[in-house]
Design an enzyme around this catalytic site. Structure first.
Site, PDB file in Angstrom:
ATOM      1  N   PRO A   1      -5.270  17.201   8.197  1.00  0.00           N
ATOM      2  CG  PRO A   1      -4.075  19.001   9.063  1.00  0.00           C
ATOM      3  CD  PRO A   1      -5.316  18.661   8.282  1.00  0.00           C
TER       4      PRO A   1
ATOM      5  CD  GLU B   1      -0.218   1.233  -0.445  1.00  0.00           C
ATOM      6  OE1 GLU B   1      -0.301   0.029  -0.634  1.00  0.00           O
ATOM      7  OE2 GLU B   1      -0.152   2.067  -1.367  1.00  0.00           O
TER       8      GLU B   1
ATOM      9  N   GLY C   1       0.595  10.328  -1.546  1.00  0.00           N
ATOM     10  CA  GLY C   1      -0.208   9.337  -0.834  1.00  0.00           C
ATOM     11  C   GLY C   1       0.153   9.197   0.630  1.00  0.00           C
TER      12      GLY C   1
ATOM     13  CB  ALA D   1      -5.912  11.564  -1.714  1.00  0.00           C
TER      14      ALA D   1
HETATM   15 MO1  MOS Z   1      -3.445  -0.928  -1.315  1.00  0.00          MO
HETATM   16  S1  MOS Z   1      -2.452  -2.750  -1.226  1.00  0.00           S
HETATM   17  O1  MOS Z   1      -3.085  -0.417  -2.877  1.00  0.00           O
HETATM   18  O2  MOS Z   1      -5.058  -1.218  -1.033  1.00  0.00           O
END
Ligand code: MOS
Length: 757
Positions: A651, A723, A720, A504
């Site tokens: 969002p 994760e 990001g 993104a």
């Molecule tokens: Mo993630 S492990 O960078 O798809």
């Protein structure tokens, strides 16, 4: 130039939703072609050894079979390029040696998938099996210290520990987890003249293209990789895998399109997985809560024949202000299928140990866990002393605690109950390094005023189609309906992987740049004509609004894109946009040429990371669990995740990303464990019946709040979200379990046996 219609930051529904729910979206598995053949793969049933003979006569004679490939008749192929972050697999079918359970040893190509599968069962493999080393704690395994040159150190850990009032020395274990996207990975390859066209489930089409070009010794522009839709991935699609090479090889030899769809068990051995870890943390603090030392040591595995960059302690030195910190990774080579990156790689495991140990310290000195974290808050990046590009972790703690009702927690373990259930509140924080890779996009304004934006990125479900449409619509002052975004094709401008929580960032900045260039180009075109109402206007004089450029002080002085193009005698206008690697820490890791070849990549990497801006996403997860002490039942009852992701483009979709990650974290903590037979190396639970993942009944209300503001390190201001939803969950749940039960659990997944009184 100002932007009139604000669509970035709104909870737009997925623009690709309708084609997905109606089945019109073409995933690789749906791709068909005239003369399409189907491949089935045969895997080794043992870990290490040699194929002494392989009999394909019966398989070759089976109905519908067109070809059977093994190491005996496969062509020699070149090794794909080495890269530190996405190292290539060994080229398949090049010799008789077997290096792990599940290695492909034969491929059957037939006219239907059923016939290919049936014939694959007829391939007879004779082999000599050698002894295999399969687990991290196997006797005699040798490890390599500091394998990535990323170990970090500041101060002196031993004197820090000596100066502590309280110390903890504990060992943690985390299990291997498998990505298991719902969409089975598949590849369709065909050769058109000298050109190779590959449909693939991948997070990085350009990596697949460039690698295949190398394997088949053809120029990169003779390979096209298409991945417009990918049915989930979680890191499984970050690398080039062997089935892709084999499918392209088979298609070339049989001269027809070939499709391979992996089976669910093959998804456990052919696409990497989150490796198991053994971790030791020594941590010390003074009574006032000041952390005096953190020493984090991790052992994790790599396959003997494939590299993996997997620094588990990478996040530890950045987490707290503590003066004495050491992160040490050790890598052990085992006879296993290659591990790979899986959502929050390294951080999801390392954070579990660190944030559990911090909770142990808080408990030992009788301090609230949030207060302890604030007492050691890293206002600047503690390893370098540099300012963060942005950091609202304190706000994550504050708002997360408030929404959760953390103040209602009574500190003593086993002090909160609901009938028979023990109730526990736990939390953890996470700092997730992010990076920005190079990215390019193109933007075409058509004569009818619609806009087409293109870049060869992938949307593996995270929402790229939608958020990029929003960024483009806002930049061009258009309704979303007038903007279309195309991706997933290496004939489009080059984009980086959808991974590392970084797409993104890279792509929105490239597309934003393209919109700026488009407005400039339109203005220049208008300015060429003295009759244009925009003649003489500079870029700062105009606004974009509803497909028009007009003077900012006089809305009547303007022209539509349609009129500008018509007046200029143009049917369309195309510009490009790009974003460069930001100075963010991990940018060096992904983008630098230093890591593209074996040699001294790590050292250069470390040098490169010294001169850049520390950047990343931050989050705090607050969890309530209930534990039935008699039956060992554990339920996650609610989760509040407070997240600093910079500017949130959408969002609704960002929340989906976080709750997806949180669910993955619940899986990692309570359910997921790939198990391996200690003799054969066979993955013994390679089905959805045996490998447990969370189902709806395991998932409570998940509350997400975004805090902080636009990041200073990139124009659009995003960080990001892919994760940070997962990382941190394991410790938050484990800490809540400790609060509920008084049991300190340091091994994932937590089992019923761990919880029985
Ligand atoms: Mo993630 S492990 O960078 O798809």
């Amino acid at each position: 130039m100002t932007l009139a219609n604000q669509v970035v930051g709104r909870s737009i529904d997925r623009v690709d939703g309708p084609v997905k729910v109606t089945g019109a979206a073409t995933y690789t598995m749906d791709v068909t072609a005239e003369g399409l053949l189907h491949a089935a793969l045969v895997r080794s049933t043992f870990a290490v050894g040699t194929i002494t003979s392989i009999d394909t006569a019966e398989a070759s004679a089976a109905p519908g079979v067109v070809a059977v490939f093994t190491h005996e008749n496969a062509p020699r192929m070149k090794k794909p390029s080495w890269s530190l972050v996405t190292p290539p697999p060994p080229v398949p079918f090049q010799d008789a040696s077997v290096h792990h359970f599940g290695q492909y040893v034969a491929m059957v190509v037939a006219d239907t998938p059923e016939r290919a599968t049936e014939a694959a069962a007829l391939v007879r493999v004779d082999h000599e099996v050698a002894g295999a080393t399969l687990s991290l704690d196997a006797p005699g395994v040798k490890g390599r210290s500091n394998p990535y040159f990323l170990d970090a150190k500041r101060g002196n850990v031993e004197s820090g520990l000596a100066a502590a009032d309280v110390t903890i020395d504990a060992t943690f274990n985390t299990a291997a987890n498998v990505h298991n996207p719902i969409g089975l990975f598949s590849t369709v390859a065909h050769w058109d003249g000298g050109r190779l066209i590959v449909h693939d489930a991948t997070q990085n089409p350009f990596l697949v293209r460039d690698s295949l070009a190398k394997v088949f010794s053809i120029p990169q522009d003779r390979v096209q990789v298409l991945a417009p839709y990918v049915g989930g991935s979680f890191g499984a699609g970050l690398r080039l895998w062997q089935h892709v090479i084999l499918t392209a090889m088979a298609a070339r030899i049989v001269g027809r399109p070939v499709k391979t769809v992996l089976t669910r068990p093959q998804m456990f051995t052919g696409l990497g997985y989150r490796p198991a870890t053994i971790q030791r943390i020594r941590i010390g603090a003074r009574r006032d809560g000041t952390l005096t030392a953190i020493d984090h040591e991790v052992t994790s595995p790599a396959a003997k024949v494939a590299n993996v960059l997997y620094p588990v302690t990478l996040g530890t030195p950045a987490a707290y202000r503590c003066d004495n910190v050491r992160g040490r990774d050790r890598q052990v080579r085992l006879d296993i299928p290659s591990p790979a990156h899986m959502r929050g790689p390294g951080e999801a495991e390392g954070n579990f140990a660190l944030e559990t140990a911090v909770d142990e310290i808080a408990h030992a000195i009788g301090m609230d866990p949030v207060e302890l974290r604030m007492r050691n808050y890293a206002e600047v990046h503690p390893q370098t002393g540099l300012a963060w590009s942005s950091k609202a972790l304190a706000e994550c703690y504050r708002q997360g605690a408030e929404r959760f009702g953390w103040a209602g927690r009574t500190p003593e373990p086993r002090s909160m109950r609901d009938g028979e259930w023990l109730v526990g509140y736990g939390m953890a924080g996470v700092s997730y390094g992010h990076f920005q890779a190079k990215c390019q996009a193109s933007l075409t304004v058509h004569g009818d005023g619609t806009v087409l934006v293109r870049s060869g990125a992938t949307d593996i479900g995270q929402g790229t189609y939608t958020v990029i449409t929003q960024v483009a619509a806002e930049g061009m002052g258009l309704d979303l309906a007038k903007v279309r975004f195309e991706l997933g094709d290496t004939d489009l401008p080059r984009a980086p992987q959808a991974g590392g929580s970084g797409l993104a960032n890279a792509l929105s900045n490239a597309v934003h740049d393209a919109t700026v260039n488009a407005v400039k180009a339109l203005l220049a075109l208008a300015g060429e004509d003295h009759a244009s109402p925009l003649h003489g206007c500079s870029r700062s004089d105009v606004v974009v609004d509803d497909g028009h450029l007009h003077h900012k002080d006089d809305a009547s002085r303007g022209e539509s894109y349609v009129a500008i193009l018509a007046r200029g005698g143009r049917s369309e206008l195309t510009v490009s946009g790009s974003s460069a690697p930001s100075r963010a820490v991990n940018g060096a890791l992904i983008g630098s040429a230093a890591v593209s070849r074996l040699g001294r990549p790590g050292r250069k990497l470390v040098e490169a990371t010294r001169a850049v801006t520390p950047a990343g996403g931050f989050a705090a997860h607050f969890v309530e669990v209930r534990v039935d002490p008699h039956l060992g039942r554990l339920r996650v009852r609610r989760v509040v995740s407070a997240v600093d992701a910079g500017r949130v483009l959408n969002p609704k979709l960002a929340r989906s990303q976080i709750i997806g990650g949180v669910i993955g974290g619940i899986g990692q903590t309570l359910l997921e464990e790939m198990t391996t037979d200690s003799g054969s190396g066979r993955v013994s639970n390679a089905t959805f019946g045996d490998y447990l993942i969370p189902v709806n009944a395991d998932i409570p209300d998940l509350d997400v709040v975004f805090v902080g503001g636009p990041d200073a390190d990139n124009t659009v201001g995003v960080k990001g979200v892919g994760e940070i939803g997962l990382a941190g969950m394991a410790a938050a749940i484990g800490n809540a379990v400790h609060h509920a039960t008084g049991k300190r659990l340091r091994s994932l997944p937590i089992t019923i046996a761990d919880l029985m009184d």
